[in-house]
Scaffold this motif. Structure first.
Motif, PDB file in Angstrom:
ATOM      1  N   ILE A 239       0.915  -1.141   0.115  1.00 14.42           N
ATOM      2  CA  ILE A 239      -0.087   0.064  -0.179  1.00 14.42           C
ATOM      3  C   ILE A 239       0.934   1.320  -0.050  1.00 14.42           C
ATOM      4  CG2 ILE A 239      -2.002   1.042   1.239  1.00 14.42           C
ATOM      5  CD1 ILE A 239      -2.461  -1.848   0.333  1.00 14.42           C
ATOM      6  N   PRO A 240       0.635   2.155  -0.780  1.00 11.99           N
ATOM      7  CA  PRO A 240       1.491   3.290  -0.858  1.00 11.99           C
ATOM      8  C   PRO A 240       1.616   4.097   0.571  1.00 11.99           C
ATOM      9  CG  PRO A 240      -0.077   3.439  -2.891  1.00 11.99           C
ATOM     10  CD  PRO A 240      -0.610   2.300  -1.754  1.00 11.99           C
TER      11      PRO A 240
ATOM     12  N   GLU B  48       1.274   7.061   1.467  1.00  9.65           N
ATOM     13  CA  GLU B  48       0.277   8.269   1.569  1.00  9.65           C
ATOM     14  C   GLU B  48      -1.090   7.764   1.851  1.00  9.65           C
ATOM     15  OE1 GLU B  48       2.372   7.765  -0.938  1.00  9.65           O
ATOM     16  OE2 GLU B  48       3.654   9.237  -1.416  1.00  9.65           O
ATOM     17  N   VAL B  49      -1.286   6.550   1.259  1.00  8.34           N
ATOM     18  CA  VAL B  49      -2.486   6.097   1.655  1.00  8.34           C
ATOM     19  C   VAL B  49      -2.608   5.395   2.729  1.00  8.34           C
ATOM     20  CG1 VAL B  49      -4.187   4.034   0.911  1.00  8.34           C
ATOM     21  CG2 VAL B  49      -2.985   5.386  -0.909  1.00  8.34           C
ATOM     22  N   ARG B  50      -1.537   4.666   3.250  1.00 12.30           N
ATOM     23  CA  ARG B  50      -1.563   4.212   4.736  1.00 12.30           C
ATOM     24  C   ARG B  50      -1.726   5.264   5.799  1.00 12.30           C
ATOM     25  NH1 ARG B  50       3.182   0.383   5.046  1.00 12.30           N
ATOM     26  NH2 ARG B  50       4.185   1.931   3.918  1.00 12.30           N
ATOM     27  N   THR B  51      -0.790   6.219   5.596  1.00 10.51           N
ATOM     28  CA  THR B  51      -0.710   7.375   6.468  1.00 10.51           C
ATOM     29  C   THR B  51      -2.199   8.152   6.629  1.00 10.51           C
ATOM     30  OG1 THR B  51       1.581   7.762   6.084  1.00 10.51           O
ATOM     31  CG2 THR B  51       0.403   9.827   7.073  1.00 10.51           C
ATOM     32  N   SER B  52      -2.645   8.324   5.552  1.00  8.15           N
ATOM     33  CA  SER B  52      -4.267   9.006   5.538  1.00  8.15           C
ATOM     34  C   SER B  52      -5.035   8.186   6.350  1.00  8.15           C
ATOM     35  CB  SER B  52      -4.641   9.238   4.012  1.00  8.15           C
ATOM     36  OG  SER B  52      -5.798  10.073   4.060  1.00  8.15           O
ATOM     37  N   PHE B  53      -5.012   6.879   6.046  1.00 10.91           N
ATOM     38  CA  PHE B  53      -5.946   5.887   6.489  1.00 10.91           C
ATOM     39  C   PHE B  53      -5.713   5.919   8.401  1.00 10.91           C
ATOM     40  CE2 PHE B  53      -7.064   1.970   8.580  1.00 10.91           C
ATOM     41  CZ  PHE B  53      -8.223   1.666   8.570  1.00 10.91           C
ATOM     42  N   GLU B  54      -4.391   5.792   8.455  1.00  9.86           N
ATOM     43  CA  GLU B  54      -4.043   5.676  10.135  1.00  9.86           C
ATOM     44  C   GLU B  54      -4.641   7.099  10.694  1.00  9.86           C
ATOM     45  OE1 GLU B  54       0.035   4.926   9.861  1.00  9.86           O
ATOM     46  OE2 GLU B  54      -0.587   2.665   9.286  1.00  9.86           O
TER      47      GLU B  54
ATOM     48  N   ASP C 229      -8.135   3.038  -7.239  1.00 11.52           N
ATOM     49  CA  ASP C 229      -8.326   3.557  -5.842  1.00 11.52           C
ATOM     50  C   ASP C 229      -8.103   2.544  -4.819  1.00 11.52           C
ATOM     51  OD1 ASP C 229      -8.956   6.163  -6.578  1.00 11.52           O
ATOM     52  OD2 ASP C 229     -11.180   5.532  -7.074  1.00 11.52           O
ATOM     53  N   TRP C 230      -7.609   2.934  -3.664  1.00 13.86           N
ATOM     54  CA  TRP C 230      -7.420   1.865  -2.540  1.00 13.86           C
ATOM     55  C   TRP C 230      -8.459   1.953  -1.941  1.00 13.86           C
ATOM     56  CZ3 TRP C 230      -3.530  -1.262  -2.776  1.00 13.86           C
ATOM     57  CH2 TRP C 230      -2.439  -1.324  -3.388  1.00 13.86           C
ATOM     58  N   VAL C 231      -8.911   0.513  -1.425  1.00 14.55           N
ATOM     59  CA  VAL C 231     -10.293   0.484  -0.708  1.00 14.55           C
ATOM     60  C   VAL C 231      -9.738  -0.400   0.409  1.00 14.55           C
ATOM     61  CG1 VAL C 231     -12.607  -0.508  -0.674  1.00 14.55           C
ATOM     62  CG2 VAL C 231     -11.678   0.195  -2.722  1.00 14.55           C
ATOM     63  N   ALA C 232     -10.242   0.211   1.980  1.00 17.82           N
ATOM     64  CA  ALA C 232      -9.661  -0.618   2.985  1.00 17.82           C
ATOM     65  C   ALA C 232     -11.035  -1.012   3.750  1.00 17.82           C
ATOM     66  CB  ALA C 232      -9.141   0.538   3.799  1.00 17.82           C
ATOM     67  N   GLN C 233     -10.882  -2.266   4.006  1.00 20.25           N
ATOM     68  CA  GLN C 233     -12.022  -2.840   4.699  1.00 20.25           C
ATOM     69  C   GLN C 233     -11.841  -3.292   6.204  1.00 20.25           C
ATOM     70  OE1 GLN C 233     -13.552  -6.404   2.930  1.00 20.25           O
ATOM     71  NE2 GLN C 233     -15.127  -6.630   4.527  1.00 20.25           N
TER      72      GLN C 233
ATOM     73  N   PHE D 263      -9.413   5.758  -0.881  1.00 22.58           N
ATOM     74  CA  PHE D 263      -8.462   6.496  -0.974  1.00 22.58           C
ATOM     75  C   PHE D 263      -8.064   6.546  -2.379  1.00 22.58           C
ATOM     76  CE2 PHE D 263      -8.843   5.088   3.373  1.00 22.58           C
ATOM     77  CZ  PHE D 263      -8.601   6.280   4.032  1.00 22.58           C
ATOM     78  N   ASN D 264      -7.701   7.851  -2.904  1.00 23.96           N
ATOM     79  CA  ASN D 264      -7.012   7.740  -4.225  1.00 23.96           C
ATOM     80  C   ASN D 264      -5.284   7.320  -3.897  1.00 23.96           C
ATOM     81  OD1 ASN D 264      -5.697  10.011  -3.423  1.00 23.96           O
ATOM     82  ND2 ASN D 264      -6.938  11.371  -4.919  1.00 23.96           N
ATOM     83  N   LEU D 265      -4.861   7.480  -4.979  1.00 25.11           N
ATOM     84  CA  LEU D 265      -2.962   6.974  -5.056  1.00 25.11           C
ATOM     85  C   LEU D 265      -2.513   8.197  -4.235  1.00 25.11           C
ATOM     86  CD1 LEU D 265      -2.729   5.952  -8.826  1.00 25.11           C
ATOM     87  CD2 LEU D 265      -2.793   4.329  -6.636  1.00 25.11           C
ATOM     88  N   ASP D 266      -2.882   9.308  -4.276  1.00 26.63           N
ATOM     89  CA  ASP D 266      -2.193  10.299  -3.622  1.00 26.63           C
ATOM     90  C   ASP D 266      -2.570  10.384  -1.698  1.00 26.63           C
ATOM     91  OD1 ASP D 266      -0.993  11.372  -5.746  1.00 26.63           O
ATOM     92  OD2 ASP D 266      -2.670  12.761  -6.031  1.00 26.63           O
ATOM     93  N   GLY D 267      -3.447   9.462  -1.459  1.00 30.12           N
ATOM     94  CA  GLY D 267      -3.846   9.164  -0.003  1.00 30.12           C
ATOM     95  C   GLY D 267      -5.005  10.324   0.172  1.00 30.12           C
ATOM     96  N   ASP D 268      -5.609  10.744  -0.762  1.00 28.56           N
ATOM     97  CA  ASP D 268      -6.765  11.616  -0.317  1.00 28.56           C
ATOM     98  C   ASP D 268      -7.955  10.851  -0.073  1.00 28.56           C
ATOM     99  OD1 ASP D 268      -5.276  13.904  -0.951  1.00 28.56           O
ATOM    100  OD2 ASP D 268      -5.995  13.922  -3.179  1.00 28.56           O
TER     101      ASP D 268
END
Length: 148
Positions: free
Chosen positions: A28-29, A31-37, A55-59, A71-76
């Protein structure tokens, strides 16, 4: 002898999933992990998928409710969804569905939290067709797509 065989099997079943989870999360990029956390600091178990839109989908679960956060690739952060029972769809939304379709049945419903607000996303059967419907909290239908 039975215990000698069972113990290694249990050990593999317990350790292997945690290793797989770590391997998945490494893909996981950052930026995506940081945004999720930052958005969900108390969530410890999460599984990830890359959807068709890249887009990255977290379940994950919170208080026994399953959530999907996108989240998009930039972590938004794009949106977070969770299922609700169809009886929890507000009266205003049901009134709009009735005005639009007259005779309908909500098959599935979820709440979608987006940057623009909260929405109800539903699969609706009406007039022999299935529709993907989105409505805002005021009951305004914001999306209607016929599925069949």
């Amino acid at each position: 002898m039975k215990y000698l065989i069972t113990f290694p099997a249990v050990l593999v079943l317990v350790i292997l999933p945690s290793c797989l989870q770590k391997l998945e999360n490494e893909n996981i990029p950052k930026e995506v992990r940081t945004s999720f956390e930052l958005r969900y600091p108390d969530v410890e178990e999460v599984s990830w998928e890359l959807d068709a839109n890249a887009d990255w989908v977290a379940q994950f679960s919170v208080y026994n409710t399953e959530y999907l956060a996108k989240f998009n690739l930039d972590g938004d952060w794009l949106e977070t969804d969770h299922k609700i029972i169809t009886a929890a769809v507000p009266f205003k939304v049901n009134l709009s569905l009735h005005d639009h379709f007259k005779d309908y049945k909500i098959e599935h419903a979820m709440i979608a939290e987006k940057k623009t607000g909260q929405f109800y996303e539903m699969q609706v059967l009406a007039m022999g067709h299935e529709y993907d419907i989105e409505a805002d909290t005021k009951g305004t239908l914001t999306r209607e797509v016929e599925l069949n």
